[in-house]
Design a protein around this motif. Structure first.
Motif, mmCIF file in Angstrom:
data_model
loop_
_atom_site.group_PDB
_atom_site.id
_atom_site.type_symbol
_atom_site.label_atom_id
_atom_site.label_comp_id
_atom_site.label_asym_id
_atom_site.label_seq_id
_atom_site.Cartn_x
_atom_site.Cartn_y
_atom_site.Cartn_z
ATOM 1 N N LEU A 23 0.826 -1.201 0.000
ATOM 2 C CA LEU A 23 0.000 0.000 0.000
ATOM 3 C C LEU A 23 0.860 1.252 0.000
ATOM 4 C CD1 LEU A 23 -2.629 -1.083 2.685
ATOM 5 C CD2 LEU A 23 -2.848 -1.213 0.209
ATOM 6 N N TYR A 24 0.298 2.328 -0.534
ATOM 7 C CA TYR A 24 1.002 3.613 -0.499
ATOM 8 C C TYR A 24 0.851 4.273 0.872
ATOM 9 C CZ TYR A 24 2.404 8.358 -1.573
ATOM 10 O OH TYR A 24 3.041 9.567 -1.540
ATOM 11 N N ASP A 25 -0.325 4.113 1.467
ATOM 12 C CA ASP A 25 -0.582 4.691 2.781
ATOM 13 C C ASP A 25 -1.694 3.896 3.448
ATOM 14 O OD1 ASP A 25 -2.954 5.486 1.533
ATOM 15 O OD2 ASP A 25 -2.209 7.511 1.129
ATOM 16 N N GLU A 26 -2.069 4.310 4.647
ATOM 17 C CA GLU A 26 -3.134 3.640 5.382
ATOM 18 C C GLU A 26 -4.329 4.575 5.563
ATOM 19 O OE1 GLU A 26 -1.643 0.026 8.032
ATOM 20 O OE2 GLU A 26 -1.207 1.950 8.962
ATOM 21 N N THR A 27 -4.870 5.033 4.450
ATOM 22 C CA THR A 27 -6.068 5.863 4.478
ATOM 23 C C THR A 27 -7.294 4.987 4.227
ATOM 24 O OG1 THR A 27 -5.920 6.358 2.115
ATOM 25 C CG2 THR A 27 -4.761 7.835 3.629
ATOM 26 N N ALA A 28 -8.459 5.536 4.544
ATOM 27 C CA ALA A 28 -9.697 4.790 4.327
ATOM 28 C C ALA A 28 -9.893 4.469 2.852
ATOM 29 C CB ALA A 28 -10.881 5.598 4.868
ATOM 30 N N GLU A 29 -9.505 5.395 1.973
ATOM 31 C CA GLU A 29 -9.667 5.168 0.537
ATOM 32 C C GLU A 29 -8.770 4.038 0.051
ATOM 33 O OE1 GLU A 29 -11.893 6.396 -1.599
ATOM 34 O OE2 GLU A 29 -12.776 7.262 0.207
ATOM 35 N N SER A 30 -7.542 3.968 0.564
ATOM 36 C CA SER A 30 -6.639 2.881 0.186
ATOM 37 C C SER A 30 -7.185 1.534 0.651
ATOM 38 C CB SER A 30 -5.241 3.118 0.763
ATOM 39 O OG SER A 30 -4.577 4.155 0.097
ATOM 40 N N PHE A 31 -7.681 1.494 1.882
ATOM 41 C CA PHE A 31 -8.239 0.242 2.401
ATOM 42 C C PHE A 31 -9.503 -0.152 1.633
ATOM 43 C CE2 PHE A 31 -5.962 1.243 6.513
ATOM 44 C CZ PHE A 31 -5.057 0.211 6.389
ATOM 45 N N LYS A 32 -10.311 0.824 1.289
ATOM 46 C CA LYS A 32 -11.535 0.533 0.541
ATOM 47 C C LYS A 32 -11.185 -0.074 -0.819
ATOM 48 C CE LYS A 32 -15.807 2.701 -1.132
ATOM 49 N NZ LYS A 32 -16.570 3.983 -1.234
ATOM 50 N N TRP A 33 -10.214 0.519 -1.511
ATOM 51 C CA TRP A 33 -9.783 -0.036 -2.803
ATOM 52 C C TRP A 33 -9.242 -1.452 -2.610
ATOM 53 C CZ3 TRP A 33 -5.167 -2.096 -4.283
ATOM 54 C CH2 TRP A 33 -5.019 -2.388 -5.637
ATOM 55 N N LEU A 34 -8.435 -1.665 -1.576
ATOM 56 C CA LEU A 34 -7.830 -2.969 -1.335
ATOM 57 C C LEU A 34 -8.891 -4.034 -1.063
ATOM 58 C CD1 LEU A 34 -5.448 -4.849 -0.779
ATOM 59 C CD2 LEU A 34 -5.419 -3.984 1.566
ATOM 60 N N PHE A 35 -9.857 -3.730 -0.208
ATOM 61 C CA PHE A 35 -10.887 -4.709 0.118
ATOM 62 C C PHE A 35 -11.732 -5.044 -1.108
ATOM 63 C CE2 PHE A 35 -10.754 -2.890 4.684
ATOM 64 C CZ PHE A 35 -9.655 -3.689 4.963
ATOM 65 N N GLN A 36 -11.990 -4.060 -1.959
ATOM 66 C CA GLN A 36 -12.734 -4.319 -3.197
ATOM 67 C C GLN A 36 -11.932 -5.205 -4.145
ATOM 68 O OE1 GLN A 36 -13.490 -0.255 -4.370
ATOM 69 N NE2 GLN A 36 -15.487 -0.201 -3.362
ATOM 70 N N ALA A 37 -10.608 -4.949 -4.229
ATOM 71 C CA ALA A 37 -9.743 -5.801 -5.051
ATOM 72 C C ALA A 37 -9.706 -7.225 -4.500
ATOM 73 C CB ALA A 37 -8.330 -5.211 -5.105
ATOM 74 N N PHE A 38 -9.717 -7.357 -3.179
ATOM 75 C CA PHE A 38 -9.725 -8.674 -2.537
ATOM 76 C C PHE A 38 -10.995 -9.436 -2.909
ATOM 77 C CE2 PHE A 38 -10.991 -11.328 1.082
ATOM 78 C CZ PHE A 38 -9.882 -12.145 1.221
ATOM 79 N N LEU A 39 -12.141 -8.778 -2.832
ATOM 80 C CA LEU A 39 -13.404 -9.417 -3.194
ATOM 81 C C LEU A 39 -13.423 -9.819 -4.667
ATOM 82 C CD1 LEU A 39 -16.163 -7.364 -1.311
ATOM 83 C CD2 LEU A 39 -15.347 -9.676 -0.820
ATOM 84 N N GLN A 40 -12.909 -8.946 -5.526
ATOM 85 C CA GLN A 40 -12.890 -9.241 -6.959
ATOM 86 C C GLN A 40 -12.039 -10.478 -7.252
ATOM 87 O OE1 GLN A 40 -11.566 -5.967 -9.349
ATOM 88 N NE2 GLN A 40 -11.954 -6.993 -11.284
ATOM 89 N N ALA A 41 -10.931 -10.630 -6.525
ATOM 90 C CA ALA A 41 -10.054 -11.785 -6.737
ATOM 91 C C ALA A 41 -10.678 -13.081 -6.237
ATOM 92 C CB ALA A 41 -8.718 -11.551 -6.035
ATOM 93 N N HIS A 42 -11.646 -12.968 -5.317
ATOM 94 C CA HIS A 42 -12.245 -14.160 -4.709
ATOM 95 C C HIS A 42 -13.741 -14.271 -5.008
ATOM 96 C CE1 HIS A 42 -8.575 -15.239 -2.652
ATOM 97 N NE2 HIS A 42 -8.480 -14.036 -2.111
ATOM 98 N N SER A 43 -14.105 -13.877 -6.218
ATOM 99 C CA SER A 43 -15.480 -14.073 -6.723
ATOM 100 C C SER A 43 -16.534 -13.446 -5.825
ATOM 101 C CB SER A 43 -15.771 -15.567 -6.908
ATOM 102 O OG SER A 43 -14.817 -16.155 -7.767
#
Length: 244
Positions: free
Chosen positions: A151-171
């Protein structure tokens, strides 16, 4: 005034040297301020200092490591079509957040992804980027990994993007339970992306909070600590916990 603030070439060189030597940014800024007889005499602010380091690290990533990361991801995708990754770019087309999961991580999540632990570590790489890992346990209580991120930083927007990417990778399969630390940005992002997931704190962070607030009551010889652990680990029902 903003127009009068500037990091000189000499100052930039000194910042680069301390950064490459692994000295923490706060320590560098404080040291340079003392050299100049006070931070007000530096000619730039702490924000300017952080912006300079951010741009430096983005340039370093763009000219060397970005290509290496993409090459690695491309090689993995060719050898295993199930390998998946996501990259977020900023307004200047620079790589910021990176997530990836291979086929073993995807299989593990399908089988054991009901309970997920997510945690980030700082300063374990020379860019000081937070490294995040989604993990859990298998049927032998062995540690399994469901995904990883830089991650670039630990902001809410970064975490939100990460969690969405996680869901996309796991159907789009959501975990039933998720344990994390008590980072405020993470707490804000989790219900937005995982609305049906129960969220709790890891035992390690609860213990750290106990040490911070209760001090000697949390040492190994304390009867309170023994009672506290009994409440945490042996009370399966909420009523039993409250009674204990």
């Amino acid at each position: 005034m903003c127009s009068q603030r500037k990091i000189s070439n000499v100052q930039a060189l000194e910042i680069d040297l301390t950064d490459d030597s692994g000295i923490r940014p706060k320590s560098t800024f404080d040291y340079m301020g003392r050299q100049a007889g006070g931070g007000q005499n530096l000619g730039y602010t702490r924000v300017d200092f952080k912006n300079y380091l951010r741009n430096k690290r983005q340039r370093d990533l763009a000219y060397g490591e970005a290509g290496s990361v993409l090459k690695y991801f491309e090689d993995q995708s060719c050898s295993n079509p199930s390998f998946t990754y996501s990259i977020q770019l900023d307004a200047n087309e620079q790589m910021t957040n990176i997530f990836w999961a291979d086929h073993r991580m995807q299989i593990n999540y399908t089988l054991f992804g009901d309970v997920v632990t997510f945690d980030t570590t700082f300063s374990t790489n020379k860019e000081d980027r937070p490294f995040g890992v989604f993990s859990g346990f298998n049927h032998h209580r062995g540690l399994v990994v469901f995904g990883a991120a830089l991650l670039y930083d630990e902001t809410a927007e970064s975490f939100k993007w990460l969690f969405q990417a996680f869901l996309q990778a796991h159907s789009q399969k959501m975990p039933i339970t998720m344990f994390t630390d008590q980072d405020a940005a993470m707490v804000k992002a989790i219900p937005q992306v995982f609305p049906s997931t129960w969220y709790g704190l890891c035992c390690w962070y609860i213990m750290q909070n106990g040490i911070t607030h209760l001090g000697n009551m949390m040492n190994d010889r304390s009867t309170f600590l023994k009672d506290f652990k009994t409440c945490m680990f042996h009370c399966e029902k909420e009523l039993d916990f409250e009674m204990a």
